[in-house]
Design an enzyme around this catalytic site. Sequence first.
Site, mmCIF file in Angstrom:
data_model
loop_
_atom_site.group_PDB
_atom_site.id
_atom_site.type_symbol
_atom_site.label_atom_id
_atom_site.label_comp_id
_atom_site.label_asym_id
_atom_site.label_seq_id
_atom_site.Cartn_x
_atom_site.Cartn_y
_atom_site.Cartn_z
ATOM 1 N N THR A 160 -30.931 -4.756 9.088
ATOM 2 C CA THR A 160 -30.380 -5.371 8.379
ATOM 3 C C THR A 160 -29.359 -6.072 9.626
ATOM 4 O O THR A 160 -28.335 -6.477 9.268
ATOM 5 C CB THR A 160 -29.161 -4.341 8.095
ATOM 6 O OG1 THR A 160 -27.991 -3.531 8.889
ATOM 7 C CG2 THR A 160 -29.903 -3.201 6.955
ATOM 8 N N THR A 201 -25.192 0.509 11.413
ATOM 9 C CA THR A 201 -26.418 0.901 10.211
ATOM 10 C C THR A 201 -27.302 1.970 9.936
ATOM 11 O O THR A 201 -27.279 2.517 11.785
ATOM 12 C CB THR A 201 -27.702 -0.509 10.485
ATOM 13 O OG1 THR A 201 -28.591 -0.593 9.553
ATOM 14 C CG2 THR A 201 -27.882 -0.738 11.327
ATOM 15 N N TYR A 202 -27.935 2.027 9.692
ATOM 16 C CA TYR A 202 -29.226 3.336 9.421
ATOM 17 C C TYR A 202 -30.228 2.518 8.872
ATOM 18 O O TYR A 202 -31.422 3.324 8.182
ATOM 19 C CB TYR A 202 -28.167 4.500 7.432
ATOM 20 C CG TYR A 202 -27.043 4.939 8.254
ATOM 21 C CD1 TYR A 202 -27.503 5.495 9.259
ATOM 22 C CD2 TYR A 202 -26.483 4.267 7.078
ATOM 23 C CE1 TYR A 202 -25.718 6.198 9.663
ATOM 24 C CE2 TYR A 202 -24.965 4.927 7.531
ATOM 25 C CZ TYR A 202 -24.588 5.787 9.102
ATOM 26 O OH TYR A 202 -23.649 6.170 9.182
ATOM 27 N N ASN A 203 -30.463 1.337 8.882
ATOM 28 C CA ASN A 203 -31.933 0.274 8.821
ATOM 29 C C ASN A 203 -32.706 0.824 7.302
ATOM 30 O O ASN A 203 -33.143 0.854 6.514
ATOM 31 C CB ASN A 203 -32.978 0.510 9.549
ATOM 32 C CG ASN A 203 -32.481 0.551 11.112
ATOM 33 O OD1 ASN A 203 -31.863 -0.540 11.669
ATOM 34 N ND2 ASN A 203 -32.922 1.663 11.957
ATOM 35 N N THR A 204 -31.191 0.787 6.653
ATOM 36 C CA THR A 204 -31.359 0.829 5.072
ATOM 37 C C THR A 204 -31.059 -0.381 3.616
ATOM 38 O O THR A 204 -29.940 -0.481 4.631
ATOM 39 C CB THR A 204 -31.061 1.940 4.064
ATOM 40 O OG1 THR A 204 -30.405 2.551 4.561
ATOM 41 C CG2 THR A 204 -31.552 3.556 5.078
ATOM 42 N N GLU A 216 -23.484 2.592 1.814
ATOM 43 C CA GLU A 216 -24.159 1.041 2.435
ATOM 44 C C GLU A 216 -22.783 -0.228 2.026
ATOM 45 O O GLU A 216 -22.257 -1.044 3.030
ATOM 46 C CB GLU A 216 -25.264 1.015 1.493
ATOM 47 C CG GLU A 216 -26.466 2.115 2.545
ATOM 48 C CD GLU A 216 -27.695 0.953 1.042
ATOM 49 O OE1 GLU A 216 -28.715 1.041 1.839
ATOM 50 O OE2 GLU A 216 -27.699 1.274 0.452
ATOM 51 N N CYS A 230 0.903 -1.048 0.025
ATOM 52 C CA CYS A 230 -0.054 -0.171 -0.021
ATOM 53 C C CYS A 230 0.336 1.032 -0.157
ATOM 54 O O CYS A 230 1.527 1.644 0.831
ATOM 55 C CB CYS A 230 -1.308 0.426 1.250
ATOM 56 S SG CYS A 230 -1.973 1.658 0.940
#
Length: 543
Positions: free
Chosen positions: A451, A439-442, A516, A187
């Site tokens: 999720t 998570t954003y529950n999407t 996401e 890297c």
Amino acid sequence: MDISDGTGRWDGLGSRDISTREIAMENVSQEVLSRAEKIGPICEEVIQPLRSPVRSPDDLNWMLARLLMLSRRCPYADVREKCLSVLQNVQDIGVRIPRPLGQGPSRFIPEKEILQVSKVNAKTQVIFEDAFAALGRLDNISLVMGFHPQYLESFLRTQHYLLQMDGPLSLHCRHYIGIMAAARHQCSNLVNLHVNDFLQVGGDPKWLNGLKGAPQKLQHLGELNKILAHRPWLVTKAHIEQLLKAEEHSWSLAELIHAVVLLTHYHSLASFTFSCGISPEIHCDGGHTFRPPSISNYCACDIANGNGTLDEIQGNHALTDTPCEVEALMEKMKQLQECRDEEEASQEEMATRFEREKTESMLVAAAEDEDSVPTRDVSRHFEDPSYGYKDFSRRGEHVPTFRAQDYSWEDHGYSLVNRLYPDVGQLLDEKFQIAYNLTYNTMAMHQDVDTSMLRRAIWNYIHCMFGIRYDDYDYGEINQLLDRSFKVYIKTMVCSPEKTTKRMYDSFWRQFKHSEKSSRLFSTIVINFNLGVVIVIVVRMKC
């Protein structure tokens, strides 16, 4: 040029006090323009500034590259505008100014979808200002992590403590260990950053000629670096004892824990860098050029307008979306939940499913034939460059199975790290928890989605690749939730991150947002980090 001296005059640019920034900017401006005037106009045929007996043009190049970076990345608008003005003045003198290469912080994620330093909310602005004050830069990794401010804040706080706060290791040794770890995964982005940081804190430039130029104590760390990067399950008590009990160049246990945390931090960060296609930093090698663009005249105003490079036809057309991809995944999650509620597999059956999944994970090929990201030669910072992850199943071998409770951060890692390196255990634990629960529950266009099942499948699949089994998890769910393209991407990211490509990134979860996708990558880097630290600690406890 003595970089540690050269960067001193720039420190005030990170102050929250505008008058302090104005004074620092005026000093920088005067120094740059003075050097530019001594060089004078350059004919069009010359690409680099002419050499001057008064000042080395390399010094000016370094300063101009830094101004270019600040004009794009500084969280303070007044500094960005003034740097742009200075670059324009230098160009008016007749000295060629640099232009950025690439199309933003990531080669995989469109720049317009990444947080712009001029368009962030108040909380993120504070995070960016803190990072800039600590490092003198706002790097591309932070900008991509900016999708998730809570994780970014925890990440930066932990990294700041590891590199700059009181601890067992000297500051220059910390950065050198970062160089060793990043180089192991080829890297060059991270290597370049820490070469500069190493010199700024007073590191010996001779160490940068190669690992053999570093002290024996650091050379001895090379074997552990190699194994943790590629085959962490092979760490033995002999590796730990060799470091702790070396006669003349031994490590204390506190020093070793600090070193291991740094090694695993940069191994996992290298994976994130490649998996998100992080571009070279603007002021580092590969991030800018003094060559003029092939068509049209280039001026400083192009920097502000984002026209640093010409659009190239690279064939990166969006893959055709599968309209029902997300809906199909959600339906599988629903069905699996119903099956959980109806019946539970026996322990014997779950053990069988784990072994089956572990074997299959070995058969998922990392991207051996893909074109790897071009890197400059960093092999001088480590030994045995041919050593890497191997698919043991091809040779009739296998990764041993470990019970998760025997390699637990909560039970084995946290207390020892916190005892030997106060506060770091708490910082790491916070980062692990944020990554696991992020998570954003999407899911793409769908809102209010649980999720947790998908997140746990990813988490446990990565552990499975390293032979770590959770007794209470049904590994049959993994094949239901993770398709082959995603598994290939994850395996490449974990085992051979330098081979990760944009085509691989684009091939999975095609309807999901970039935010996401990146949130799931945090799970991967945290697991890499977690496993390396815990394995060393568990092996140490057996010494």
